[in-house]
Enzyme design. Structure first.
Site, PDB file in Angstrom:
ATOM      1  N   GLN A  78      -1.746   9.289   2.897  1.00 11.69           N
ATOM      2  CA  GLN A  78      -2.450   9.267   1.615  1.00 11.69           C
ATOM      3  C   GLN A  78      -2.708   7.827   1.185  1.00 11.69           C
ATOM      4  OE1 GLN A  78      -0.882  11.837  -1.403  1.00 11.69           O
ATOM      5  NE2 GLN A  78      -2.420  11.193  -2.872  1.00 11.69           N
ATOM      6  N   PHE A  79      -3.871   7.310   1.563  1.00  6.71           N
ATOM      7  CA  PHE A  79      -4.211   5.931   1.248  1.00  6.71           C
ATOM      8  C   PHE A  79      -4.339   5.690  -0.252  1.00  6.71           C
ATOM      9  CE2 PHE A  79      -8.370   7.870   1.262  1.00  6.71           C
ATOM     10  CZ  PHE A  79      -9.096   7.156   0.317  1.00  6.71           C
ATOM     11  N   THR A  80      -4.574   6.743  -1.033  1.00  9.27           N
ATOM     12  CA  THR A  80      -4.764   6.572  -2.481  1.00  9.27           C
ATOM     13  C   THR A  80      -3.483   6.138  -3.193  1.00  9.27           C
ATOM     14  OG1 THR A  80      -4.383   8.926  -2.907  1.00  9.27           O
ATOM     15  CG2 THR A  80      -6.668   8.225  -2.560  1.00  9.27           C
TER      16      THR A  80
END
Length: 150
Positions: A78-80
């Site tokens: 999850q890059f966010t």
């Protein structure tokens, strides 16, 4: 490297209507990787995740780790988790690692967790549009950042 651990009684990941990973009791781990992350971060964080004592003992106290309760892990990239929100209303993801750097570390995390757990872990698909379903148990949610080791 940043991880959000959610203690769950069940969870699954679906991509294009196909279940890619499913667990019963354990952790959903949302994993964010930034450009500065290394193998050392993977090893430190994997140990932290596996040994985190947030499962109830016979007295109702959070004293047990995953192995003590035969728990499982569903790992989701999850890059966010590295969103920067200081300016405006549209987040910037400039700190998030690009795939050539992030994918190998994500794959190393899978291997490290499996080695420590002594069993396969469930995963999503890196970079895919994933649908995560979970029953948060507690709720218990822990945030761990490898840049805050001390």
């Amino acid at each position: 490297m940043r991880a959000v651990l959610q203690r769950v009684s069940s969870a699954s990941c679906t991509v294009d209507e196909n279940v890619t990973g499913q667990i019963d009791r354990g952790f959903v781990v949302l994993l964010g990787i930034e450009e500065a992350d290394t193998r050392e971060d993977v090893e430190w964080l994997a140990q932290k995740i596996v040994n985190m004592r947030v499962f109830s003992d016979e007295n109702g106290l959070m004293n047990k780790a995953l192995a003590d309760v035969d728990g499982s892990i569903l790992l989701i990239s999850q890059f966010t988790l590295f969103a920067q929100t200081k300016k405006g209303n549209r987040p910037s993801f400039i700190r998030a690692a690009k795939p050539p750097h992030a994918i190998p570390l994500y794959e190393e995390m899978i291997l490290a967790l499996e080695a420590l757990m002594g069993k396969k872990i469930a995963t999503g698909i890196f970079g895919a549009d994933m649908k995560i379903a979970l029953v948060n148990d507690g709720p218990v949610t822990i945030i761990i950042d490898t840049k805050n080791k001390e």
